[in-house]
Design an enzyme around this catalytic site. Structure first.
Site, PDB file in Angstrom:
ATOM      1  N   HIS A 310       1.049  -1.222  -0.027  1.00 55.54           N
ATOM      2  CA  HIS A 310      -0.112   0.098  -0.019  1.00 55.54           C
ATOM      3  C   HIS A 310       0.728   1.210   0.188  1.00 55.54           C
ATOM      4  CE1 HIS A 310      -3.014   2.831   1.132  1.00 55.54           C
ATOM      5  NE2 HIS A 310      -4.040   1.996   0.812  1.00 55.54           N
ATOM      6  N   ASP A 367      -7.795  -5.435   0.113  1.00 58.67           N
ATOM      7  CA  ASP A 367      -8.298  -6.203  -0.871  1.00 58.67           C
ATOM      8  C   ASP A 367      -8.007  -7.725  -0.865  1.00 58.67           C
ATOM      9  OD1 ASP A 367      -9.721  -4.335  -2.726  1.00 58.67           O
ATOM     10  OD2 ASP A 367      -7.548  -3.848  -3.078  1.00 58.67           O
TER      11      ASP A 367
HETATM   12  N1  ACO Z   1       4.129  -7.671  -4.981  1.00 56.62           N
HETATM   13  C1  ACO Z   1       5.572  -7.464  -5.153  1.00 56.62           C
HETATM   14  N2  ACO Z   1       6.450  -6.546  -4.956  1.00 56.62           N
HETATM   15  C2  ACO Z   1       5.757  -5.207  -4.595  1.00 56.62           C
HETATM   16  C3  ACO Z   1       4.329  -5.217  -4.291  1.00 56.62           C
HETATM   17  C4  ACO Z   1       3.543  -6.543  -4.529  1.00 56.62           C
HETATM   18  N3  ACO Z   1       2.146  -6.583  -4.247  1.00 56.62           N
HETATM   19  N4  ACO Z   1       3.989  -4.111  -4.008  1.00 56.62           N
HETATM   20  C5  ACO Z   1       4.934  -3.561  -3.981  1.00 56.62           C
HETATM   21  N5  ACO Z   1       6.237  -4.039  -4.217  1.00 56.62           N
HETATM   22  C6  ACO Z   1       7.552  -3.482  -4.319  1.00 56.62           C
HETATM   23  C7  ACO Z   1       7.775  -2.841  -5.815  1.00 56.62           C
HETATM   24  O1  ACO Z   1       8.286  -3.650  -6.674  1.00 56.62           O
HETATM   25  C8  ACO Z   1       8.862  -1.931  -5.301  1.00 56.62           C
HETATM   26  O2  ACO Z   1      10.107  -2.703  -4.788  1.00 56.62           O
HETATM   27  P1  ACO Z   1      11.577  -2.111  -5.438  1.00 56.62           P
HETATM   28  O3  ACO Z   1      11.797  -0.941  -4.214  1.00 56.62           O
HETATM   29  O4  ACO Z   1      12.582  -3.082  -5.288  1.00 56.62           O
HETATM   30  O5  ACO Z   1      11.525  -1.301  -6.621  1.00 56.62           O
HETATM   31  C9  ACO Z   1       8.511  -1.663  -3.655  1.00 56.62           C
HETATM   32  O6  ACO Z   1       7.739  -2.880  -3.115  1.00 56.62           O
HETATM   33  C10 ACO Z   1       7.639  -0.176  -3.483  1.00 56.62           C
HETATM   34  O7  ACO Z   1       6.524  -0.528  -4.239  1.00 56.62           O
HETATM   35  P2  ACO Z   1       6.020   0.875  -5.177  1.00 56.62           P
HETATM   36  O8  ACO Z   1       5.373   0.295  -6.421  1.00 56.62           O
HETATM   37  O9  ACO Z   1       7.062   1.714  -5.284  1.00 56.62           O
HETATM   38  O10 ACO Z   1       4.918   1.094  -4.427  1.00 56.62           O
HETATM   39  P3  ACO Z   1       3.664   2.064  -4.614  1.00 56.62           P
HETATM   40  O11 ACO Z   1       3.157   2.783  -3.191  1.00 56.62           O
HETATM   41  O12 ACO Z   1       3.802   3.074  -5.896  1.00 56.62           O
HETATM   42  O13 ACO Z   1       2.613   0.951  -4.870  1.00 56.62           O
HETATM   43  C11 ACO Z   1       0.494  -0.637  -4.832  1.00 56.62           C
HETATM   44  C12 ACO Z   1       1.543   0.780  -3.977  1.00 56.62           C
HETATM   45  C13 ACO Z   1       0.275  -0.061  -6.061  1.00 56.62           C
HETATM   46  C14 ACO Z   1      -0.383  -0.893  -3.833  1.00 56.62           C
HETATM   47  C15 ACO Z   1       1.507  -1.675  -4.670  1.00 56.62           C
HETATM   48  O14 ACO Z   1       1.794  -2.112  -3.519  1.00 56.62           O
HETATM   49  C16 ACO Z   1       0.995  -2.924  -5.553  1.00 56.62           C
HETATM   50  O15 ACO Z   1       1.198  -3.021  -6.758  1.00 56.62           O
HETATM   51  N6  ACO Z   1       0.303  -3.886  -4.907  1.00 56.62           N
HETATM   52  C17 ACO Z   1      -0.372  -4.914  -5.629  1.00 56.62           C
HETATM   53  C18 ACO Z   1      -1.924  -4.386  -6.195  1.00 56.62           C
HETATM   54  C19 ACO Z   1      -2.693  -4.010  -4.916  1.00 56.62           C
HETATM   55  O16 ACO Z   1      -2.882  -4.919  -4.101  1.00 56.62           O
HETATM   56  N7  ACO Z   1      -3.413  -2.780  -4.996  1.00 56.62           N
HETATM   57  C20 ACO Z   1      -4.524  -2.503  -4.028  1.00 56.62           C
HETATM   58  C21 ACO Z   1      -4.138  -1.420  -2.949  1.00 56.62           C
HETATM   59  S1  ACO Z   1      -5.191  -1.008  -1.860  1.00 56.62           S
HETATM   60  C22 ACO Z   1      -6.105  -0.079  -2.858  1.00 56.62           C
HETATM   61  O17 ACO Z   1      -5.938   0.553  -3.728  1.00 56.62           O
HETATM   62  C23 ACO Z   1      -7.632  -0.188  -2.706  1.00 56.62           C
END
Ligand code: ACO
Length: 433
Positions: A310, A367
């Site tokens: 998140h 979720d």
């Molecule tokens: N699985 C694997 N790796 C992940 C995940 C994941 N679910 N989420 C984040 N990471 C990693 C990224 O690859 C990144 O790694 P790095 O530092 O080596 O590059 C690091 O964690 C930070 O991630 P970001 O993408 O920079 O974080 P951001 O805040 O932009 O994204 C998000 C947040 C979109 C929710 C992300 O965690 C994600 O894609 N999760 C999966 C989709 C999801 O569950 N979305 C629902 C969110 S809740 C809502 O909107 C209602």
């Protein structure tokens, strides 16, 4: 909206010039550097792709502390609201800045009941979508179209906000259920005012002439809880979309329709559907957790573990905790044994011990377990994000209303740093190679 200016300032030094920036403080002590005059004074903009550290507004609606896992609507703890309120009460709270008393709640419910039908002409719209159309696209189109049937009554949208907001809260539920019935080729079931908000929705979804639906109080209670947990979450992607689109002066229906579209994305509300798809894939692949965890960790693979991570929470999402418990309870009550729930428990356990996820503070989000509840109560997977939209609607409307009432509001218009070509000579078509 007025806010507290602290006596502190931030100093920004650029090539020997010092710029003094005011610091403002929120009710809970969160601090922000106000850079709104920086461009004018210094010629510099700030760059923050994805708005990771950019406040777009001040707000009195929702407070969240991502490090401590705290979420409050209008000052009330989410746990207390989820345990003690109906969704309609929470919708009132968000829209009116206070919990309703008995008579306020009755008149709010009265408006919701009054607006439950949709114009019969709109029902024909459903016939013209292909049978495989996404319910999210249908919802967005139908909500956008409402303005044609229920135009705003005066030039100032705030004059009619109670009518427009209850109309939307009521009709979105009817639209969602009708789109499901149409996709199944079943006759529509009209709203019944003797049922509660959630009971009515469930009845419109599942009642059939050949098999009347029995509205179970436990299912109604679980649905209320889920909708409450989704009702607002400050400046997330879809809410920011509602505000941005709304800041251009479009009507409320159009702004909400844009929010629905933003919510559809698998990185946002679409994650609840993606989680169940992912769990099914892992299940069908002999529960090969390692394979999918490795894919999620591989920077060259776009795959991510849906339902984890998140932008704001760096600990367990408080909503996720409540949903996990509710999931366990309702599956027991309904005597549903879903292998995906066991799989989800195992996946969570492995992930929470895995260094990659621990280092990045990736915990289950709202979720992760919600889809398993929806499955158990009969909601088809492609309707999961529609359920999220139903829950988020009062938050979107409240944020839109707050924005319109705030004299500081301007049209949303971010800046950019241009990296394209420098000026070059125009070449007529016949001379181009
Ligand atoms: N699985 C694997 N790796 C992940 C995940 C994941 N679910 N989420 C984040 N990471 C990693 C990224 O690859 C990144 O790694 P790095 O530092 O080596 O590059 C690091 O964690 C930070 O991630 P970001 O993408 O920079 O974080 P951001 O805040 O932009 O994204 C998000 C947040 C979109 C929710 C992300 O965690 C994600 O894609 N999760 C999966 C989709 C999801 O569950 N979305 C629902 C969110 S809740 C809502 O909107 C209602």
């Amino acid at each position: 909206m007025s806010y507290k200016l602290t006596d502190q300032t931030a100093q920004l030094s650029i090539n020997g010039s010092i710029y003094t920036l005011p610091i403002i403080e929120g009710t809970m002590g969160d601090r922000a550097i106000d850079i709104s005059n920086l461009l004018q004074e210094s010629g510099y903009i700030t760059l923050d792709s994805g708005y990771k550290n950019t406040g777009s507004c001040t707000s009195t609606i929702t407070y969240l502390d991502g490090n401590k896992g705290i979420l409050r609507y209008r000052g009330y703890e989410i746990e207390e609201l989820a345990d003690n309120c109906s969704f309609v009460e929470v919708a009132y709270l968000l829209l009116h800045d206070g919990l309703p008393n008995v008579s306020e709640l009755e008149s709010f419910k009265g408006l919701i009941e009054r607006f439950a039908l949709i114009h019969e002409d709109m029902i024909h719209f459903f016939d013209h979508f292909p049978s495989h159309a996404s319910p999210m696209s249908i919802l967005s189109v139908m909500v956008n179209s409402l303005v044609n049937y229920y135009p705003e009554l005066s030039d100032d949208p705030m004059d009619d906000i109670d009518i427009t907001s209850t109309r939307l809260l009521s009709k979105i539920r009817t639209i969602a259920a009708f789109s499901y019935k149409k996709s199944m080729g079943h006759p529509l079931v009209y709203p019944r005012n003797d049922l509660s908000y959630c009971g009515n929705f469930l009845n419109m979804m599942f009642d059939k002439p050949v098999k009347p639906y029995v509205v179970r109080p436990e299912v109604v209670a679980t649905l209320n809880k889920l909708l409450i947990l989704h009702a607002d979450h400050e400046q997330n992607c879809s809410t920011s979309t509602v505000r941005l689109v709304g800041s251009a002066g479009v009507n409320l229906y159009a702004a909400i329709s844009a929010g629905i579209t933003a919510l559809w994305g698998p990185l946002h509300g679409g994650a609840n559907e993606a989680v169940v798809d992912m769990l099914e894939t892992i299940y069908a692949d002999d529960c090969n957790f390692e394979k999918y965890i490795s894919k999620a960790k591989d920077r060259n693979d776009p795959f991510r573990l849906s339902g984890f991570g998140h932008r704001v929470y760096k600990t367990y999402d408080p909503r996720g905790k409540i949903i996990k418990k509710a999931c366990d309870e309702i599956l027991n009550v309904l005597e549903v044994s879903d292998p995906l729930l066991d799989l989800a428990y195992q996946l969570e356990e492995i992930v929470l011990k895995d260094e990659y996820f621990v280092e990045r503070n990736l915990y289950p989000n709202v979720d992760f377990y919600s889809g398993i509840i929806y499955r158990a109560i009969g909601i088809p997977t492609n309707m999961f994000t529609v359920m999220f939209a139903l829950g988020r609607l009062p938050g979107w409307i409240s944020q839109w209303k707050e924005m319109h009432g705030d004299p500081a509001t301007r049209i949303g218009r971010p800046r950019q740093v241009y990296l394209g070509e420098k000026p070059r000579d125009f070449i007529p078509l016949e001379e181009r190679e």
